[in-house]
Scaffold this motif. Structure first.
Motif, PDB file in Angstrom:
ATOM      1  N   ILE A  20     -18.768   3.853 -48.135  1.00  0.00           N
ATOM      2  CA  ILE A  20     -17.514   3.922 -48.909  1.00  0.00           C
ATOM      3  C   ILE A  20     -16.431   3.197 -48.122  1.00  0.00           C
ATOM      4  CG2 ILE A  20     -15.754   5.455 -49.868  1.00  0.00           C
ATOM      5  CD1 ILE A  20     -17.970   7.569 -50.214  1.00  0.00           C
ATOM      6  N   LYS A  21     -16.017   2.044 -48.631  1.00  0.00           N
ATOM      7  CA  LYS A  21     -15.073   1.199 -47.891  1.00  0.00           C
ATOM      8  C   LYS A  21     -13.635   1.416 -48.329  1.00  0.00           C
ATOM      9  CE  LYS A  21     -18.655  -0.686 -45.922  1.00  0.00           C
ATOM     10  NZ  LYS A  21     -19.086  -0.096 -44.638  1.00  0.00           N
ATOM     11  N   LEU A  22     -13.413   1.667 -49.602  1.00  0.00           N
ATOM     12  CA  LEU A  22     -12.064   1.755 -50.135  1.00  0.00           C
ATOM     13  C   LEU A  22     -12.011   2.818 -51.235  1.00  0.00           C
ATOM     14  CD1 LEU A  22     -11.479  -2.107 -50.517  1.00  0.00           C
ATOM     15  CD2 LEU A  22     -10.352  -0.635 -48.811  1.00  0.00           C
ATOM     16  N   VAL A  23     -10.800   3.326 -51.477  1.00  0.00           N
ATOM     17  CA  VAL A  23     -10.582   4.308 -52.547  1.00  0.00           C
ATOM     18  C   VAL A  23      -9.490   3.766 -53.472  1.00  0.00           C
ATOM     19  CG1 VAL A  23     -10.076   6.733 -53.059  1.00  0.00           C
ATOM     20  CG2 VAL A  23     -11.119   6.122 -50.862  1.00  0.00           C
ATOM     21  N   MET A  24      -9.668   3.960 -54.767  1.00  0.00           N
ATOM     22  CA  MET A  24      -8.701   3.464 -55.751  1.00  0.00           C
ATOM     23  C   MET A  24      -8.559   4.500 -56.880  1.00  0.00           C
ATOM     24  SD  MET A  24      -9.896  -0.577 -55.994  1.00  0.00           S
ATOM     25  CE  MET A  24     -10.654  -0.399 -57.601  1.00  0.00           C
ATOM     26  N   ILE A  25      -7.703   4.194 -57.842  1.00  0.00           N
ATOM     27  CA  ILE A  25      -7.648   4.982 -59.077  1.00  0.00           C
ATOM     28  C   ILE A  25      -7.915   4.065 -60.264  1.00  0.00           C
ATOM     29  CG2 ILE A  25      -6.145   6.797 -58.182  1.00  0.00           C
ATOM     30  CD1 ILE A  25      -3.788   5.376 -59.647  1.00  0.00           C
ATOM     31  N   ALA A  26      -8.321   4.675 -61.376  1.00  0.00           N
ATOM     32  CA  ALA A  26      -8.696   3.889 -62.550  1.00  0.00           C
ATOM     33  C   ALA A  26      -8.249   4.564 -63.835  1.00  0.00           C
ATOM     34  CB  ALA A  26     -10.217   3.698 -62.589  1.00  0.00           C
ATOM     35  N   ASN A  27      -8.013   3.748 -64.838  1.00  0.00           N
ATOM     36  CA  ASN A  27      -7.889   4.230 -66.215  1.00  0.00           C
ATOM     37  C   ASN A  27      -9.123   3.745 -66.967  1.00  0.00           C
ATOM     38  OD1 ASN A  27      -7.226   5.018 -68.766  1.00  0.00           O
ATOM     39  ND2 ASN A  27      -5.551   3.552 -69.055  1.00  0.00           N
TER      40      ASN A  27
END
Lengths: 326, 326
Positions: free
Chosen positions: B162-169
């Motif tokens: 797991i390299k990065l964390v984001m949010i999504a719609n």
């Protein structure tokens, strides 16, 4: 024009132009480093690649002998892999095999699923299998590579978005399908990495065999050295690639390099054989009460190719062996 | 470290490093042109990007003021977008809403689907809708960006991928879902282009909120200016990202840049509100016999963000308006 991707240790390999008789290639990296890069700027790159292909045929450019084992899938990774199931005979047999009803809209609403597209298998790469009980099967398919295709594209406008034609082995894990589909979210675990044939052809290379958004050629599948299928990929493709593109773009757009598959090529005429083992098992069940053919196991090999009228292998040969994976 | 992608007229934009307070950025193109390029060579690029981020915080590198409207999705296109449905409360409500049984393996076998990944929406990009009757809904989600993740990865070994964390719609077309799922091939047409939040953070940026493969922060969803959801994304994520990675890799490998979503964040405590309209409609049906909330229509806006303990918007704000598309 015939394109392919040479392994060079990078993720996307190097773009090459291949001689029509598959014997030699020329590096196309002066035009575009990778096939995806060419597709990203196709209007500019296509004429340059075609010029290089002409030089190659004429012996007017440096060429090297081609070894299919040195090739990646034409796109070793792609932004989307959308696979249809456009041959009605296949849908009917496979649903029957798992005691599932064909959808009510079988002939009016295309079936497509979203496949994994980040890590494809090369044409001659082994198929890794962690558990023989998963029921590994091959599926011999035709597919097309799209350019940028807007939302709301109509079937009659779809041809211009089809840039290349290829063949695929849409590897399936039959015994994982029922439990995956029962959850309602699609095939996920039951569709491992897909393999693609060595060469990507512009549709004009198919001549009269490219007609009405279909490939009117025979799909030959050879299992452990024995020809098991020699199906006509043309007339029984109920939904053409044009129809599939209209279906796909109903609610969103697709980027250049999107791969769109036909689903398993399948003919009603049983003498044409099969393009996946699930069909043979269903025919055995109908005729003899139960399937006797086993799914693929480590050591088994599958070869898939399409021949033109003179017996030339247009897309090159997919040739894969199943191996036990940890 | 906080990364983002600046629009520059190219398909993949340009990689930037963003100041922790979201006020300014520095171009990272000396390290890697694009976020995908950085992910492709993460072990080498990550330390260089971290060094640049430190210089940016210290004012030791040229920076420019950040305008979220100038940003793409961190990955404007990706090789895979795999979305889970890891919040049990959401699964139960949404299945109830469409009179579908929850799967028998609800708590033991994760639900994931393969989404389209070739053409994402930017954080502030309009959501095109061709037909209001399709029932457009938002879904506020957390997601992670994977590095190369081999087949057969175990949950206990998953964190390192797991390299990065984001949010999504994860935009959904609710009224197309039943007919799509009835065909058995997944959501296809009912999942149009997904939007992602402006910033991609390394997990360490979340501090103690990144725990057990979950993001223990509140997901705030604001519809037409009204806060409708303030759900805790942590404890009720039944399957962690670790679990999801083990599930994903059962039968295949994933390439760097693969996006993996949590599914709609959802809490049993109704006072936390909703992270999609389908849940509110189901609650109305339970309480009042029928849904009274309409799905989104042209002109409606949805804003999604996650705040840290001090009220800072960690991933920036998704802010989208639905527009009528031809």
């Amino acid at each position: 024009m015939k394109l392919a991707t040479l392994k060079d240790g990078t993720r996307d390999g190097r773009l090459i132009v291949v001689k029509r008789d598959n014997s030699a290639y020329a590096l196309a990296t002066n035009v575009a480093l990778t096939l995806q890069a060419a597709l990203d700027d196709w209007d500019a790159k296509e004429p340059q690649l075609r010029a290089l292909a002409q030089q190659l045929e004429a012996g007017a450019v440096q060429s090297r002998p081609l070894d299919v084992k040195a090739l990646h899938a034409p796109l070793p990774r792609a932004y989307e892999w959308v696979d249809g199931s456009a041959y009605i005979n296949h849908v009917l047999l496979v649903r029957k095999a798992r005691n599932a009803e064909p959808p009510a809209t079988l002939r009016t609403d295309p079936l497509v699923y979203q496949g994994g597209s980040g890590d494809f298998l090369a044409p001659t790469q082994d198929i890794p299998l962690r558990d023989e009980a998963w029921g590994l099967d091959f599926e011999s398919e035709v597919c097309v590579v799209l350019g940028d295709t807007p939302m709301g594209t109509k079937a009659e406008d779809a041809d211009k978005h089809i840039k290349l034609v290829m063949i695929a082995n849409d590897v399936s894990l039959r015994n994982l399908i029922p439990e995956e589909l029962a959850k309602g979210f699609g095939f996920f675990q039951s569709k491992p990495a897909t393999a693609f044939g060595p060469f990507a052809l512009t549709p004009d290379e198919l001549g009269a065999a490219w007609k009405d958004g279909r490939v009117h050629l025979r799909m030959r599948s050879t299992l452990n050295g024995q020809l098991v299928g020699d199906a006509d990929a043309g007339p029984e493709m109920h939904f053409s690639f044009r129809d599939l593109i209209q279906h796909l773009t109903r609610t969103r757009a697709f980027t250049a390099g999107t791969l769109l598959g036909s689903g398993t090529v399948s003919n009603e005429d049983r003498s044409r054989g099969i393009s996946c083992l699930a069909e043979r098992r269903m025919i055995e069940t109908i005729d003899e009460g139960k399937p006797k053919t086993a799914f693929m196991k480590p050591g088994d090999t599958i070869e898939i190719e399409m021949l033109d009228g003179e017996g030339h292998s247009l897309f090159g040969r997919i040739s894969q062996t199943v191996v036990k994976a940890p």
